[in-house]
Design a protein around this motif. Structure first.
Motif, mmCIF file in Angstrom:
data_model
loop_
_atom_site.group_PDB
_atom_site.id
_atom_site.type_symbol
_atom_site.label_atom_id
_atom_site.label_comp_id
_atom_site.label_asym_id
_atom_site.label_seq_id
_atom_site.Cartn_x
_atom_site.Cartn_y
_atom_site.Cartn_z
ATOM 1 N N ARG A 47 5.029 4.650 3.277
ATOM 2 C CA ARG A 47 4.301 5.607 3.496
ATOM 3 C C ARG A 47 4.688 6.954 3.210
ATOM 4 O O ARG A 47 3.910 8.133 2.925
ATOM 5 C CB ARG A 47 4.331 5.483 5.252
ATOM 6 C CG ARG A 47 3.442 6.603 6.076
ATOM 7 C CD ARG A 47 3.779 6.328 7.404
ATOM 8 N NE ARG A 47 3.028 7.355 8.232
ATOM 9 C CZ ARG A 47 3.148 7.742 9.452
ATOM 10 N NH1 ARG A 47 4.113 7.251 9.949
ATOM 11 N NH2 ARG A 47 2.147 8.723 10.087
ATOM 12 N N MET A 87 -7.056 2.200 2.316
ATOM 13 C CA MET A 87 -5.525 2.456 2.083
ATOM 14 C C MET A 87 -5.600 2.576 0.505
ATOM 15 O O MET A 87 -6.565 2.047 -0.282
ATOM 16 C CB MET A 87 -4.893 1.381 2.527
ATOM 17 C CG MET A 87 -5.536 -0.185 2.083
ATOM 18 S SD MET A 87 -4.550 -1.344 3.337
ATOM 19 C CE MET A 87 -5.777 -2.627 3.430
ATOM 20 N N GLU A 93 -0.783 7.036 3.630
ATOM 21 C CA GLU A 93 -1.454 6.610 4.629
ATOM 22 C C GLU A 93 -2.380 5.514 4.570
ATOM 23 O O GLU A 93 -3.137 5.365 3.592
ATOM 24 C CB GLU A 93 -1.950 8.097 5.296
ATOM 25 C CG GLU A 93 -0.827 9.269 5.602
ATOM 26 C CD GLU A 93 0.061 8.553 6.879
ATOM 27 O OE1 GLU A 93 -0.275 7.858 7.419
ATOM 28 O OE2 GLU A 93 1.161 9.273 6.423
ATOM 29 N N ILE A 94 -2.620 5.057 5.684
ATOM 30 C CA ILE A 94 -3.934 4.013 5.861
ATOM 31 C C ILE A 94 -4.576 4.730 7.054
ATOM 32 O O ILE A 94 -4.061 5.069 7.856
ATOM 33 C CB ILE A 94 -3.107 2.705 6.443
ATOM 34 C CG1 ILE A 94 -2.297 2.054 5.558
ATOM 35 C CG2 ILE A 94 -4.512 1.943 6.855
ATOM 36 C CD1 ILE A 94 -1.640 0.948 5.874
ATOM 37 N N GLN A 127 3.725 -1.043 3.656
ATOM 38 C CA GLN A 127 3.316 0.143 3.412
ATOM 39 C C GLN A 127 4.611 1.100 3.262
ATOM 40 O O GLN A 127 5.600 1.266 3.917
ATOM 41 C CB GLN A 127 2.664 0.739 4.694
ATOM 42 C CG GLN A 127 2.133 2.356 4.637
ATOM 43 C CD GLN A 127 1.750 2.875 5.977
ATOM 44 O OE1 GLN A 127 2.123 2.364 6.916
ATOM 45 N NE2 GLN A 127 1.011 3.883 5.813
ATOM 46 N N VAL A 135 1.065 -1.067 0.000
ATOM 47 C CA VAL A 135 -0.047 -0.057 -0.206
ATOM 48 C C VAL A 135 0.926 1.214 -0.074
ATOM 49 O O VAL A 135 1.969 1.220 0.429
ATOM 50 C CB VAL A 135 -0.969 0.177 1.036
ATOM 51 C CG1 VAL A 135 -1.895 -1.059 1.045
ATOM 52 C CG2 VAL A 135 -0.223 0.004 2.479
#
Length: 164
Positions: free
Chosen positions: A117, A69, A63-64, A115, A60
Motif C-alpha cells: 500500500r 487496483m 491503494e485499492i 497489497q 497490487v
C-alpha cells in the motif's frame, strides 16, 4: 563568506522542509528491493485459510478503490519465483458471483491479494511500508519497518494494524 553561510542555511532549511511524508513515491518505485522484502515478509504472515485448497496470489501496488487496483508488473512478480507459488497478474483476476469473490480466472478459486500500500524511504538505509493481504472476506494490514544491512533489505519490525 556571508553569502556562503546564507546559501548553506537556505539549503539546510529546504532539506528540513522535506515533503516526503505527504508525497508518496510513484508506484513504479515500489518495485525495488525494499518492496520485494515487504511482500516476502507479508507472505510469511499469511494464515492457512481454506487448508488443502490450491491458492493463487496477486500483488497490487498502492491503494485499492472503486477505480480498481494497480497490478505489480510481471517482472516484479518474477522476483518471487523461488517461492514456487502461483502468481496471477491482478488485471486478470475475476469477480465471481454471487459474493464477489476475487478469483484466479483459471481455477475460479479465491486468490490472495497481496497489497504493498505504501513504501516510503526514511533514510538512505531505512524504509517504512504499509502492506496487507485479503482472501475472500478475511484481511489484515501491517506497518513495516525495513532496513538495509550488509546489502540485504529485511523487515526489522512488523505491527498488525487491522484485521478481520
Amino acid at each position: 563568506m556571508t553569502r556562503r553561510l546564507l546559501l548553506l542555511s537556505l539549503c539546510l532549511g529546504l532539506a528540513a522542509c522535506d515533503s516526503s511524508d505527504t508525497a508518496p513515491l510513484p508506484l513504479n518505485l515500489y518495485e525495488c528491493d525494499a518492496g520485494e522484502a515487504a511482500v516476502r515478509h507479508l507472505i510469511t504472515l499469511l494464515p492457512d485459510l481454506n487448508p488443502g485448497v490450491a491458492k493463487s496470489y496477486s500483488i497490487v501496488l498502492g491503494e485499492i478503490n472503486r477505480d480498481g487496483m494497480t497490478p505489480a508488473t510481471d517482472d516484479f512478480t518474477k522476483r518471487f519465483a523461488d517461492l514456487k507459488l502461483k502468481f496471477v497478474n491482478a488485471q486478470n483476476l475475476k469477480d465471481i458471483e454471487p459474493d464477489h469473490t476475487i478469483a484466479d480466472p483459471d481455477t475460479r478459486l479465491a486468490a490472495f491479494i497481496l497489497q504493498l500500500r505504501k513504501l516510503q524511504p526514511t533514510s538512505a538505509n531505512t524504509w517504512d511500508a504499509e502492506a496487507g493481504w485479503s482472501y475472500k472476506k478475511e484481511y489484515a494490514r501491517y506497518k513495516l519497518q525495513l532496513e538495509v544491512k550488509d546489502g540485504k533489505t529485511r523487515v526489522v519490525k512488523a505491527e498488525k494494524t487491522e484485521s478481520s
